[in-house]
Design a protein around this motif. Structure first.
Motif, short mmCIF file in Angstrom:
data_model
loop_
_atom_site.label_atom_id
_atom_site.label_comp_id
_atom_site.label_asym_id
_atom_site.label_seq_id
_atom_site.Cartn_x
_atom_site.Cartn_y
_atom_site.Cartn_z
N LEU A 7 23.19 36.28 19.75
CA LEU A 7 23.90 36.50 21.01
C LEU A 7 23.83 35.30 21.95
O LEU A 7 24.83 34.94 22.58
N VAL A 24 32.55 37.15 28.27
CA VAL A 24 31.13 37.08 27.91
C VAL A 24 30.44 38.38 28.30
O VAL A 24 29.66 38.94 27.52
N TYR A 27 31.28 41.07 25.74
CA TYR A 27 30.51 40.94 24.49
C TYR A 27 29.07 41.40 24.68
O TYR A 27 28.51 42.08 23.84
N SER A 31 27.30 44.57 22.84
CA SER A 31 26.07 44.40 22.06
C SER A 31 24.96 45.32 22.56
O SER A 31 24.23 45.91 21.77
#
Length: 103
Positions: A7, A24, A27, A31
């Motif tokens: 990551l 960003v 993401y 996650s």
């Protein structure tokens, strides 16, 4: 993402390519949610034998209650038959008398 260590390089690469901060954040949020799902799945797997045992006990208790109710009903019907009354006649006597003149 296979590991959490991927990551940080992914985030740095996205920032270097001038990707938006929103992308960003998206993401990272995805996650985190995936990691949370894995943790919850593991917790559910660990505790599932305990919940299965309690549900088995609940089913056995419900079956015992059903059996007791059936026995009480059978005793009641036997008592009515011993008194010389039929349950069908007691329930339908008035309805039959009202329908004598119906065509």
């Amino acid at each position: 993402m296979e590991t959490v260590q991927e990551l940080v390089p992914l985030a740095k690469e996205m920032m270097a390519h001038r990707s938006g901060r929103k992308l960003v954040k998206l993401y990272v949020l995805g996650s985190v949610l995936a990691l949370l799902g894995v943790v919850l799945g593991l917790v559910e797997t660990v505790f599932s034998p305990f919940s299965a045992a309690s549900s088995q006990q609940d089913r056995e208790a419900a079956a015992a209650e059903l059996q007791a109710a059936r026995e009480r009903k059978a005793l009641r019907s036997r008592a009515l038959l011993e008194q010389g009354k039929r349950p069908e006649a007691a329930l339908c006597g008035r309805a039959l008398s009202n329908r004598q003149h119906a065509s």
